[in-house]
Scaffold this motif. Structure first.
Motif, PDB file in Angstrom:
ATOM      1  N   TYR A 198      31.496   4.711 -23.216  1.00  0.00           N
ATOM      2  CA  TYR A 198      32.079   5.294 -21.996  1.00  0.00           C
ATOM      3  C   TYR A 198      31.101   5.205 -20.836  1.00  0.00           C
ATOM      4  N   GLN A 199      29.820   5.505 -21.145  1.00  0.00           N
ATOM      5  CA  GLN A 199      28.811   5.417 -20.089  1.00  0.00           C
ATOM      6  C   GLN A 199      28.698   3.982 -19.579  1.00  0.00           C
ATOM      7  N   ASN A 200      28.689   3.036 -20.549  1.00  0.00           N
ATOM      8  CA  ASN A 200      28.630   1.625 -20.138  1.00  0.00           C
ATOM      9  C   ASN A 200      29.859   1.243 -19.318  1.00  0.00           C
ATOM     10  N   HIS A 201      31.018   1.717 -19.794  1.00  0.00           N
ATOM     11  CA  HIS A 201      32.250   1.429 -19.054  1.00  0.00           C
ATOM     12  C   HIS A 201      32.214   2.060 -17.665  1.00  0.00           C
ATOM     13  N   LYS A 202      31.677   3.264 -17.620  1.00  0.00           N
ATOM     14  CA  LYS A 202      31.585   3.963 -16.336  1.00  0.00           C
ATOM     15  C   LYS A 202      30.657   3.217 -15.383  1.00  0.00           C
ATOM     16  N   ILE A 203      29.528   2.741 -15.964  1.00  0.00           N
ATOM     17  CA  ILE A 203      28.587   1.988 -15.131  1.00  0.00           C
ATOM     18  C   ILE A 203      29.243   0.697 -14.642  1.00  0.00           C
ATOM     19  N   ARG A 204      29.912   0.002 -15.572  1.00  0.00           N
ATOM     20  CA  ARG A 204      30.569  -1.247 -15.192  1.00  0.00           C
ATOM     21  C   ARG A 204      31.667  -0.993 -14.159  1.00  0.00           C
ATOM     22  N   ALA A 205      32.424   0.087 -14.404  1.00  0.00           N
ATOM     23  CA  ALA A 205      33.489   0.410 -13.446  1.00  0.00           C
ATOM     24  C   ALA A 205      32.909   0.767 -12.087  1.00  0.00           C
ATOM     25  N   ASN A 206      31.783   1.473 -12.092  1.00  0.00           N
ATOM     26  CA  ASN A 206      31.137   1.847 -10.832  1.00  0.00           C
ATOM     27  C   ASN A 206      30.637   0.609 -10.108  1.00  0.00           C
ATOM     28  N   GLU A 207      30.027  -0.291 -10.892  1.00  0.00           N
ATOM     29  CA  GLU A 207      29.547  -1.532 -10.288  1.00  0.00           C
ATOM     30  C   GLU A 207      30.711  -2.354  -9.752  1.00  0.00           C
ATOM     31  N   LYS A 208      31.788  -2.389 -10.569  1.00  0.00           N
ATOM     32  CA  LYS A 208      32.963  -3.142 -10.127  1.00  0.00           C
ATOM     33  C   LYS A 208      33.566  -2.517  -8.882  1.00  0.00           C
ATOM     34  N   GLU A 209      33.570  -1.179  -8.871  1.00  0.00           N
ATOM     35  CA  GLU A 209      34.113  -0.478  -7.701  1.00  0.00           C
ATOM     36  C   GLU A 209      33.263  -0.767  -6.468  1.00  0.00           C
ATOM     37  N   LYS A 210      31.944  -0.766  -6.659  1.00  0.00           N
ATOM     38  CA  LYS A 210      31.050  -1.061  -5.539  1.00  0.00           C
ATOM     39  C   LYS A 210      31.247  -2.500  -5.063  1.00  0.00           C
ATOM     40  N   LYS A 211      31.401  -3.386  -6.074  1.00  0.00           N
ATOM     41  CA  LYS A 211      31.606  -4.792  -5.726  1.00  0.00           C
ATOM     42  C   LYS A 211      32.904  -4.974  -4.946  1.00  0.00           C
ATOM     43  N   LEU A 212      33.960  -4.291  -5.453  1.00  0.00           N
ATOM     44  CA  LEU A 212      35.245  -4.373  -4.757  1.00  0.00           C
ATOM     45  C   LEU A 212      35.153  -3.756  -3.355  1.00  0.00           C
TER      46      LEU A 212
END
Length: 203
Positions: free
Chosen positions: A169-183
């Motif tokens: 979940y933490q990894n997913h959260k980090i990836r989602a956060n990075e993806k959100e920042k990228k978007l």
């Protein structure tokens, strides 16, 4: 005078009997009553088919018979007294033995019994009950230990699974956060481009 004559006659008769007894005693080889009786018969005379027995010999035989009978009775009385004494001793010994057996039985009962909660219980029964309780408690303890081991294993598995899920979940959260920042950056870039096109078109 008459009394004196009778006394002299009686003394004479006694002396004659004594002499005859002494003579017969020396002549008799078998001193038993049977031997004396047979000797008396052998010394008696026959008269018209009857035996004529000397009175002194008959008196001696009677005296010997009476003495023998008295001795036999005295001996029998002594034996009876001894028998009674022995029977009394045997009865006393039996009573003592019975008392000792009773005391021994009571002692064994006291030794073999134990009081549990105020109730007298035989030691064998008490030992059996205690061992059954020990085995039952050991079985219950083994069951709980086994169940505890299973629960600990299950808990470790759940904790590990939770840690894995948490990490994922933490990894997913980090990836989602990075993806959100990228978007967000891409969106900002597109907005910037749009603003730039808009500003160029107006000019």
């Amino acid at each position: 005078m008459k009394l004196l004559f009778i006394s002299c006659m009686f003394l004479g008769w006694l002396s004659a009997v004594s002499v005859a007894m002494a003579q017969d005693t020396t002549a008799v080889k078998d001193n038993t009553l049977r031997g004396q009786y047979l000797y008396m018969l052998s010394k008696s005379n026959n008269y018209q088919g009857y035996k004529v027995i000397n009175q002194s010999r008959l008196a001696a035989l009677w005296k010997n018979f009476s003495d023998t009978l008295s001795k036999a009775r005295a001996h029998a009385a002594q034996l009876q007294n001894k028998l009674n004494e022995q029977q009394q001793v045997i009865a006393d010994l039996k009573n003592n033995m019975a008392n000792k057996d009773k005391t021994l039985a009571e002692s064994n009962a006291m030794v073999n019994e134990i009081k549990f909660l105020g109730i007298p219980i035989n030691k064998g029964t008490y030992s059996t009950i205690m061992w059954l309780l020990v085995f039952a408690l050991a079985a219950v303890l083994a069951f709980f230990v086994f169940q505890g081991a299973r629960h600990r294993k299950e808990a470790r598995y759940r904790i590990k699974l939770f840690e894995e899920l948490s990490e994922e979940y933490q990894n997913h959260k980090i990836r989602a956060n990075e993806k959100e920042k990228k978007l967000a950056r891409e969106l900002q870039d597109e907005r910037n481009k749009l603003d730039e096109y808009m500003s160029r078109g107006i000019r």
